[in-house]
Design a protein around this motif. Structure first.
Motif, PDB file in Angstrom:
ATOM      1  N   VAL A  19       0.708  -1.334   0.082  1.00 23.20           N
ATOM      2  CA  VAL A  19      -0.134   0.012   0.127  1.00 23.20           C
ATOM      3  C   VAL A  19       0.781   1.031   0.061  1.00 23.20           C
ATOM      4  N   SER A  20       2.051   1.227   0.666  1.00 26.70           N
ATOM      5  CA  SER A  20       2.792   2.363   0.846  1.00 26.70           C
ATOM      6  C   SER A  20       3.317   2.901  -0.713  1.00 26.70           C
ATOM      7  N   LYS A  21       3.638   1.845  -1.659  1.00 26.92           N
ATOM      8  CA  LYS A  21       3.979   2.395  -3.077  1.00 26.92           C
ATOM      9  C   LYS A  21       2.630   2.901  -3.687  1.00 26.92           C
ATOM     10  N   TRP A  22       1.463   2.309  -3.611  1.00 28.81           N
ATOM     11  CA  TRP A  22       0.359   2.957  -4.335  1.00 28.81           C
ATOM     12  C   TRP A  22       0.065   4.369  -3.598  1.00 28.81           C
ATOM     13  N   MET A  23       0.542   4.728  -2.259  1.00 30.99           N
ATOM     14  CA  MET A  23       0.475   5.939  -1.634  1.00 30.99           C
ATOM     15  C   MET A  23       1.461   6.746  -2.164  1.00 30.99           C
ATOM     16  N   ASP A  24       2.672   6.397  -2.507  1.00 33.29           N
ATOM     17  CA  ASP A  24       3.625   7.344  -3.158  1.00 33.29           C
ATOM     18  C   ASP A  24       3.366   7.619  -4.572  1.00 33.29           C
TER      19      ASP A  24
ATOM     20  N   LYS B 296      -0.302   9.695  -0.527  1.00 33.49           N
ATOM     21  CA  LYS B 296       1.236   9.983   0.562  1.00 33.49           C
ATOM     22  C   LYS B 296       0.897  10.689   1.494  1.00 33.49           C
ATOM     23  N   ALA B 297      -0.151  11.718   1.553  1.00 34.15           N
ATOM     24  CA  ALA B 297      -0.304  12.622   2.663  1.00 34.15           C
ATOM     25  C   ALA B 297      -0.661  11.565   4.033  1.00 34.15           C
ATOM     26  N   LEU B 298      -1.106  10.341   3.725  1.00 35.63           N
ATOM     27  CA  LEU B 298      -1.436   9.862   4.998  1.00 35.63           C
ATOM     28  C   LEU B 298      -0.537   8.928   5.591  1.00 35.63           C
ATOM     29  N   HIS B 299       0.810   8.803   5.040  1.00 36.36           N
ATOM     30  CA  HIS B 299       1.891   8.541   5.809  1.00 36.36           C
ATOM     31  C   HIS B 299       2.124   9.210   7.087  1.00 36.36           C
ATOM     32  N   ASP B 300       1.513  10.592   7.181  1.00 37.06           N
ATOM     33  CA  ASP B 300       1.673  11.213   8.815  1.00 37.06           C
ATOM     34  C   ASP B 300       0.660  10.460   9.548  1.00 37.06           C
ATOM     35  N   VAL B 301      -0.358   9.972   9.046  1.00 38.36           N
ATOM     36  CA  VAL B 301      -1.283   9.244  10.101  1.00 38.36           C
ATOM     37  C   VAL B 301      -1.042   7.604   9.917  1.00 38.36           C
ATOM     38  N   VAL B 302      -1.026   7.164   8.907  1.00 39.43           N
ATOM     39  CA  VAL B 302      -0.729   5.488   9.153  1.00 39.43           C
ATOM     40  C   VAL B 302       0.572   5.150   9.158  1.00 39.43           C
ATOM     41  N   PRO B 303       1.268   4.508  10.063  1.00 41.43           N
ATOM     42  CA  PRO B 303       2.598   4.358  10.090  1.00 41.43           C
ATOM     43  C   PRO B 303       3.321   3.582   9.049  1.00 41.43           C
ATOM     44  N   ARG B 304       4.230   4.053   8.359  1.00 42.35           N
ATOM     45  CA  ARG B 304       4.788   3.544   7.019  1.00 42.35           C
ATOM     46  C   ARG B 304       5.139   1.927   7.020  1.00 42.35           C
ATOM     47  N   ALA B 305       5.354   1.556   8.422  1.00 36.42           N
ATOM     48  CA  ALA B 305       5.780   0.167   8.489  1.00 36.42           C
ATOM     49  C   ALA B 305       4.736  -0.679   8.145  1.00 36.42           C
ATOM     50  N   GLU B 306       3.342  -0.191   8.593  1.00 36.12           N
ATOM     51  CA  GLU B 306       2.233  -0.838   8.362  1.00 36.12           C
ATOM     52  C   GLU B 306       1.660  -1.005   7.101  1.00 36.12           C
ATOM     53  N   SER B 307       1.918   0.391   6.267  1.00 30.18           N
ATOM     54  CA  SER B 307       1.345   0.423   4.921  1.00 30.18           C
ATOM     55  C   SER B 307       2.340  -0.240   3.931  1.00 30.18           C
TER      56      SER B 307
ATOM     57  N   THR C 266      -4.222  -4.375  -4.675  1.00 32.45           N
ATOM     58  CA  THR C 266      -4.295  -4.413  -6.203  1.00 32.45           C
ATOM     59  C   THR C 266      -4.632  -3.473  -6.720  1.00 32.45           C
ATOM     60  N   SER C 267      -4.745  -1.963  -6.218  1.00 34.58           N
ATOM     61  CA  SER C 267      -5.063  -1.067  -6.820  1.00 34.58           C
ATOM     62  C   SER C 267      -4.906   0.098  -5.937  1.00 34.58           C
ATOM     63  N   PHE C 268      -5.050   1.340  -6.816  1.00 36.14           N
ATOM     64  CA  PHE C 268      -5.256   2.433  -5.735  1.00 36.14           C
ATOM     65  C   PHE C 268      -6.473   2.564  -4.880  1.00 36.14           C
ATOM     66  N   CYS C 269      -7.460   2.170  -5.715  1.00 38.27           N
ATOM     67  CA  CYS C 269      -8.952   2.143  -4.804  1.00 38.27           C
ATOM     68  C   CYS C 269      -8.779   1.254  -3.651  1.00 38.27           C
ATOM     69  N   ASP C 270      -8.392   0.057  -3.889  1.00 41.82           N
ATOM     70  CA  ASP C 270      -8.269  -0.895  -2.709  1.00 41.82           C
ATOM     71  C   ASP C 270      -7.438  -0.332  -1.709  1.00 41.82           C
ATOM     72  N   SER C 271      -6.257   0.351  -1.967  1.00 46.78           N
ATOM     73  CA  SER C 271      -5.418   0.693  -0.883  1.00 46.78           C
ATOM     74  C   SER C 271      -6.285   2.032  -0.125  1.00 46.78           C
ATOM     75  N   CYS C 272      -6.876   3.118  -1.165  1.00 43.99           N
ATOM     76  CA  CYS C 272      -7.677   3.978  -0.459  1.00 43.99           C
ATOM     77  C   CYS C 272      -8.880   3.475   0.568  1.00 43.99           C
ATOM     78  N   THR C 273      -9.273   2.286   0.181  1.00 45.67           N
ATOM     79  CA  THR C 273     -10.486   1.935   1.057  1.00 45.67           C
ATOM     80  C   THR C 273      -9.752   1.452   2.382  1.00 45.67           C
ATOM     81  N   TRP C 274      -8.757   0.839   2.225  1.00 45.59           N
ATOM     82  CA  TRP C 274      -8.057   0.251   3.575  1.00 45.59           C
ATOM     83  C   TRP C 274      -7.442   1.293   4.305  1.00 45.59           C
ATOM     84  N   LEU C 275      -6.910   2.611   3.792  1.00 47.17           N
ATOM     85  CA  LEU C 275      -6.479   3.607   4.210  1.00 47.17           C
ATOM     86  C   LEU C 275      -7.407   4.287   5.085  1.00 47.17           C
ATOM     87  N   ILE C 276      -8.681   4.596   4.514  1.00 55.76           N
ATOM     88  CA  ILE C 276      -9.723   5.227   4.999  1.00 55.76           C
ATOM     89  C   ILE C 276     -10.197   4.688   6.516  1.00 55.76           C
TER      90      ILE C 276
END
Length: 398
Positions: free
Chosen positions: A260-265, A336-347, A353-363
């Motif tokens: 997910v961290s790569k999708w974020m970046d 990528k702004a959510l790295h300040d909220v969700v620890p990068r180690a976790e992401s 499998t996509s930006f959308c899946d990652s966004c759903t999890w991040l929300i």
């Protein structure tokens, strides 16, 4: 063909060239004019979220039955279409917020022909551009093709002031014969210039083989009309994603697992005004009135900020602009702004499998960590359990 991503013009990042890109504009002052429209409507042009376009699902009816339909379209006997009264109400709401443009989708809009014409006429009366009309091309028969273009033109499809309208033809899992698609393309490029009308192919690939039908279409076109007009036809090359809105839908198993961290970046700022390759920010309005702050192919359900058939557009925008999640993504230029909220180690240890899946999890993680709640409490939310086969961590499924 012209690939998606070229001719990208982002606000405050250099000049805009008119008549360039899949979503071409007619003026180099597009951002200035749009912001002036928002201001005339009484909105704060500096708000974190104001849509440049609404992707409007006119109908959920479709003549086809694509196994991996991204919009969750239904058979003709089961789907529903916006009534003329609803269309008029929605257009009034759009005008009240200075909305610059609409994109019309379905279902298949041409199965709701009268409603489509009412929408085109009504948008023209309220000076709202139609920046895109998506179709599977079922109407591209020898008898119907020309007359349909003529009727669309009389209804105002080409009467835009800011955007060059785009006719988007989908050729993924659809069963429309390719000779109909070729006929529509040929009519478009021989009767209209690129200043009148843009045309594009949405070739959504099989998620397993990554094969597209574009080459087959080019062969059909060239056998009937000669050289394919690569200089006029834009493209959208993607793969199918899952859609939990449609019960029992065939799952599209997309190969590959990316942290997910790569999708974020890599995430592009979808809330910053952008034209050319895209029209951003773009929102999605489903036929039932649910309004999402993103119109991605597999938009997370928690980005539904309200229902525009039950409340005012201005109130829904207020809710979207008070969303901490939306504000953080907008201020930080993407996920990528959510790295300040969700620890990068976790992401980094969580894959999707996509930006959308990652966004759903991040929300979900954003709300769990901050205690905030994203979206409209009254809107339907897909349970996290539905994502278990696509989102996993090193320690097992979440």
């Amino acid at each position: 063909m012209i690939k998606e991503g070229t001719d990208l013009f982002v606000e405050d990042q250099g000049p805009v060239e008119p008549y360039r890109g899949k979503y071409a504009v007619k003026t180099p002052e597009i951002f200035k004019e749009v912001r002036a429209g928002w201001a005339r409507a009484g909105l704060d042009p500096a708000s974190p979220y104001l849509p440049m376009r609404v992707e409007l699902e006119l109908t959920t009816k479709c003549n086809d039955h694509c196994p991996s339909c991204g919009m969750g379209a239904l058979p003709l006997s089961q789907g529903r279409t916006l009534s003329n009264g609803q269309i008029g109400f929605l257009l009034g709401q759009f005008a009240s917020i200075g909305l610059p443009s609409l994109a019309i989708t379905g279902g298949e809009p041409f199965t709701a022909w009268r409603a489509l014409l009412a929408l085109l006429n009504g948008a023209r009366e309220r000076s709202i551009d139609i920046s895109k009309l998506t179709t599977n091309g079922i109407w591209g028969t020898q008898r119907r093709c020309g007359p349909v273009f003529d009727r669309l033109e009389r209804a105002g499809f080409l009467d835009s002031k800011l955007f060059v309208p785009l006719l988007m033809l989908s050729i993924g899992e659809q069963t429309t014969p390719l000779d109909r698609i070729a006929r529509i393309l040929h009519h478009a490029v021989t009767h209209y210039t690129s200043r009148d009308l843009n045309v594009a192919l949405s070739s959504l690939a099989d998620p397993t083989t990554r094969e597209h039908r574009v080459d087959d279409l080019i062969s059909v076109y060239e056998a009937a009309y000669g050289a394919f007009p690569h200089d006029r036809v834009h493209s959208t090359m993607r793969v199918y994603l899952n859609n939990e809105r449609l019960e029992g839908q065939a799952r599209a198993e997309r190969p590959g697992r990316t942290p997910v961290s790569k999708w974020m970046d890599r995430c592009f700022d979808c809330f910053r005004p952008t034209v050319g390759a895209y029209v951003l920010p773009t929102s999605l309005l489903k036929q039932d009135g649910c309004w999402y702050t993103c119109a991605a192919f597999n938009v997370p359900e928690k980005l539904a900020m309200g229902n525009l058939l039950r409340e005012r557009a201005r109130d829904v925008l207020t809710r979207a602009n008070s969303s901490a999640y939306v504000a953080r993504v907008r201020a930080g230029g993407g996920l990528k702004a959510l790295h300040d909220v969700v620890p990068r180690a976790e992401s980094s240890s969580t894959t999707g499998t996509s930006f959308c899946d990652s966004c759903t999890w991040l929300i979900d993680r954003h709300d769990e960590i901050t205690g905030e709640k994203t979206g409209d409490p009254a809107a339907p939310v897909i349970p996290v359990s539905s994502l278990l086969s696509r989102i996993s961590t090193a320690g097992g499924a979440r």
